[in-house]
Enzyme design. Structure first.
Site, mmCIF file in Angstrom:
data_model
loop_
_atom_site.group_PDB
_atom_site.id
_atom_site.type_symbol
_atom_site.label_atom_id
_atom_site.label_comp_id
_atom_site.label_asym_id
_atom_site.label_seq_id
_atom_site.Cartn_x
_atom_site.Cartn_y
_atom_site.Cartn_z
ATOM 1 N N SER A 147 0.598 -1.096 -0.284
ATOM 2 C CA SER A 147 0.085 -0.537 -0.240
ATOM 3 C C SER A 147 0.851 1.295 0.066
ATOM 4 O O SER A 147 0.943 2.342 0.412
ATOM 5 C CB SER A 147 -1.335 0.081 1.093
ATOM 6 N N LYS A 175 0.300 4.200 -2.709
ATOM 7 C CA LYS A 175 -0.497 4.876 -2.614
ATOM 8 C C LYS A 175 -0.719 6.551 -2.524
ATOM 9 O O LYS A 175 -0.889 7.161 -2.916
ATOM 10 C CB LYS A 175 -1.625 4.181 -1.084
ATOM 11 N N SER A 226 -6.083 3.373 4.845
ATOM 12 C CA SER A 226 -5.279 2.319 3.466
ATOM 13 C C SER A 226 -6.329 1.758 2.779
ATOM 14 O O SER A 226 -6.058 0.263 2.579
ATOM 15 C CB SER A 226 -4.435 1.870 4.021
#
Length: 558
Positions: free
Chosen positions: A102, A105, A157
Site C-alpha cells: 500500500s 498509494k 489505506s
C-alpha cells in the site's frame, strides 16, 4: 573365483527420458540465475541512480568524527534521506527490487492531486465498493468528494477508496498509465505500476530508493502534506434521507509514528501484503531539518525501525558525509495556483538523458551475463548428451544368474559334447556299474534307464574330464549281494528289464589302473541316491575328474 554379475545398464527409465528433465532443469536454472543477477546486481556503479555507493547490496554509511554507529535494524532494504536536500545519509541495498504493497498509494495520491479538483464529487459503483483487501467503507451509489477519498486512501489505506479515485480519474487503466508517467518523470526507474491500491500483481515492483524519491516528491505537495499528517478524519457514511444530515464516522491513520507521538512526525504510509511483507515510509521534522526513511521487506516492527533510523539521523546528520543523492528537480505544488514554481529549465530533459544513459550502460553487462549463462547451459547439455550416447553404446550385460564359460586349456583332453536334453551339463559321460558275473555267464542285460543328476562344473577339480557316476544297479527281485564277491557261485541271470536307455559314445580307453580294494556294499535300506553336491565357487577351468567304480576280481570257475 568370484563371478562378475550385472555389468550392463540398470533397469529403469530409458536414459533419453531421464535426459529431458535434466536438460530442462539446466535451462530453467540458467534463466533463473540470469534473472536473479540482472535484478540484483546493477550494471555499473557509475550508472546507478543516486551515485556509485547506491549500487551496494549491504549497509553503506560514511561516518565522520564523533558519529555514532548505525542502529541494528532488520529489513531487506532501507534508505535514510533528507527531505529538503535529497541527500542520502545511509542506506542498505537501496535498489533492491520488492513489492510496494500500500505504499504505492503515495504515488496514487501524488498523481491525482496534480489533476483532480479536491471538491470534485464522485458516485461510487458496486465494483469500486467491493474492491479486495482493506476498505474504508464507501457505499455503492453514494457520492463522495475527492478530498474525502484522499483521506480514505491514505489514513486507513482503503482499497475501495483507491478504486473510487481511479474511477473519478477516468478508470483504472488510465490511472495506472498516469501513475507510471509520474514515476518515470521522477526518475523512479525501479518502479512498475499495475494498480492504484498496491495489491499484489505480477510485475508490480519498486525499491527503497524509488520509494524515497516518490515520498520526497509527495511531501512537496501541500494537499498531500495536510492529508498524511492527519490522525483522525470524519468520513461520510450512508446517504441521508431528505431533510436529514448525512452521518459520519471516524477513520484513523495507520502511521504509528503519529499515533504514538514520535517527536516531530509529519507523515508516512504503511503497507503490507502476504507477498510484500511489511513496507513503510515515514517522515519527521526537528530543529528545521526534515528527514525521511523508507523500507521494504521489514521483519521487525516498522515503527521501531523508523524511530531508530530517524533518531540516529537527527543526532548524526551533521557528522556524516552523504553517500548518495535522490537527484530530483523541485516538484511543483499544485495548490500554489498561478504563482507556483516551475521546474528548472532542462530538468526533465537532463533527467531523461541520465536515465537513457544508465539504460545504455546497463545493457552491455546484462548481455554478457546472458551470453555466459546460455553458453554454460548449452555446454552442460552437450556433455550430458555425449556421455549418455557413449553409455548407450555399451553391449548388454549377461544375466546375473549365468557366468561365461571358462576358456579351455590347450593341454586338456577334449570331451564329447553334452546331449541337448541336458543344457546344464557339459562333457558328461554316464558310466553304469557292471553286474557281478563269471566269464562264462551270459552278458547281463543293460540296466534300466536312469535320470542323471546334472553335475555342477564348479564342484570338480581343474584339468579333469567330467563324468556322472551312477550308483550300482540293485537286483530287481533278490536282495543285494553279500559285501564280499562270491568266488564259485555263478551269477544269477538278470531278468529282462525295461528297454535300455541310449548311451553316450564310449570314452577312449585309458591305461589300466591298479586294482583298489573293494568296499562292502551298503545294506539295501541304506542305499540312497547320491546327494547333490553343494555349490562352490567356479574353478578356473570347466573340466572335471573322472571317477570310475572298482573293477570286479576274476572268478575261478574250475
Amino acid at each position: 573365483m568370484r563371478l562378475k554379475v550385472g555389468v550392463g545398464r540398470s533397469p529403469g527409465y530409458p536414459r533419453a527420458v531421464l535426459r529431458r528433465p535434466v536438460v530442462t532443469g539446466l535451462l530453467a536454472g540458467g534463466l533463473a540465475a540470469l534473472l536473479g543477477m540482472a535484478a540484483a546486481a546493477p550494471a555499473h556503479a557509475d550508472d546507478v541512480r543516486g551515485g556509485p555507493k547506491m549500487a551496494t547490496t549491504k549497509v553503506v554509511v560514511d561516518r565522520g568524527p564523533g558519529a555514532a554507529p548505525l542502529p541494528k535494524v532488520v529489513a531487506g532494504s532501507w534508505v535514510l534521506f533528507d527531505l529538503d536536500t535529497g541527500e542520502v545519509l545511509a542506506a542498505k541495498y537501496p535498489h533492491r527490487i520488492g513489492r510496494p504493497a500500500s505504499t504505492i498509494k503515495t504515488l496514487t495520491a501524488l498523481t491525482l492531486m496534480r489533476t483532480l479538483d479536491p471538491k470534485l464529487e464522485h458516485t461510487v459503483t458496486w465494483e469500486e465498493a467491493s474492491a479486495d483487501g482493506g476498505r474504508v467503507g464507501v457505499v455503492p451509489d453514494a457520492t463522495y468528494t475527492v478530498w474525502d477519498l484522499y483521506h480514505g486512501l491514505l489514513l486507513p489505506s482503503g482499497n475501495d477508496a483507491a478504486a473510487a479515485l481511479a474511477g473519478a480519474n477516468g478508470g483504472m487503466k488510465k490511472t495506472v498509465r498516469d501513475m507510471q508517467a509520474v514515476a518515470d518523470e521522477l526518475g523512479a526507474d525501479d518502479t512498475v505500476v499495475k494498480n492504484s491500491s498496491g495489491l499484489d500483481a505480477d510485475g508490480m515492483v519498486t525499491s527503497a530508493f524509488d520509494l524515497a524519491v516518490i515520498a520526497r516528491a509527495a511531501m512537496q505537495n501541500d494537499q498531500f502534506r495536510e492529508v498524511t499528517a492527519t490522525i483522525a478524519y470524519d468520513f461520510p457514511g450512508r446517504p441521508a434521507k431528505k431533510g436529514k444530515k448525512r452521518s459520519t464516522y471516524k477513520i484513523y491513520t495507520q502511521n504509528r509514528l503519529l499515533l504514538h507521538g514520535y517527536g516531530g512526525a509529519i507523515g508516512g504510509k504503511t503497507g503490507w501484503t502476504t507477498k510484500a511483507g511489511r513496507t513503510f515510509w515515514g517522515a519527521a521534522e526537528r530543529k528545521g531539518r526534515r528527514l525521511g526513511v523508507t523500507m521494504l521487506r521489514a521483519t521487525q516492527h516498522t515503527e521501531d525501525i523508523a524511530k531508530a533510523l530517524l533518531s540516529w539521523g537527527f543526532a548524526n546528520a551533521a557528522k556524516v558525509t552523504p553517500v548518495g543523492d535522490l537527484d530530483l528537480p523541485e516538484a511543483p505544488a499544485p495548490s500554489a495556483g498561478p504563482t507556483e514554481a516551475a521546474p528548472e529549465p532542462g530538468g526533465d530533459t537532463a533527467l531523461a538523458g541520465s536515465t537513457t544513459a544508465a539504460a545504455q550502460g546497463s545493457s552491455s553487462p546484462v548481455v554478457w551475463v546472458f551470453g555466459g549463462v546460455i553458453a554454460l547451459v548449452l555446454a552442460g547439455a552437450w556433455l550430458w548428451g555425449r556421455r549418455s550416447r557413449s553409455t548407450d553404446a555399451l553391449p548388454p550385460a549377461p544375466d546375473a544368474g549365468s557366468a561365461p564359460a571358462p576358456a579351455a586349456r590347450p593341454d586338456a583332453p577334449t570331451a564329447p559334447a553334452a546331449p541337448a536334453a541336458a543344457p546344464l551339463t557339459r562333457n558328461v559321460t554316464t558310466i553304469a556299474a557292471p553286474a557281478a558275473a563269471s566269464a562264462a555267464a551270459p552278458a547281463p542285460a543293460p540296466a534300466p534307464a536312469r535320470t542323471e543328476e546334472p553335475v555342477a562344473l564348479h564342484d570338480l577339480p581343474t584339468g579333469e574330464q567330467p563324468a556322472v557316476v551312477a550308483p550300482p544297479t540293485p537286483a530287481p527281485a533278490a536282495p543285494a549281494a553279500p559285501a564280499a564277491p562270491v568266488p564259485t557261485a555263478p551269477a544269477a541271470p538278470v531278468p529282462p528289464g525295461p528297454a535300455p536307455a541310449p548311451q553316450l559314445p564310449a570314452e577312449p580307453a585309458e591305461p589300466a589302473e591298479p586294482a583298489e580294494p573293494a568296499e562292502p556294499a551298503p545294506a539295501p535300506e541304506q542305499q540312497a541316491a547320491p546327494a547333490r553336491p553343494e555349490p562352490r565357487p567356479a574353478p578356473s577351468s570347466g573340466h572335471v575328474k573322472v571317477i570310475r567304480p572298482p573293477r570286479p576280481e576274476p572268478r575261478d570257475d574250475a
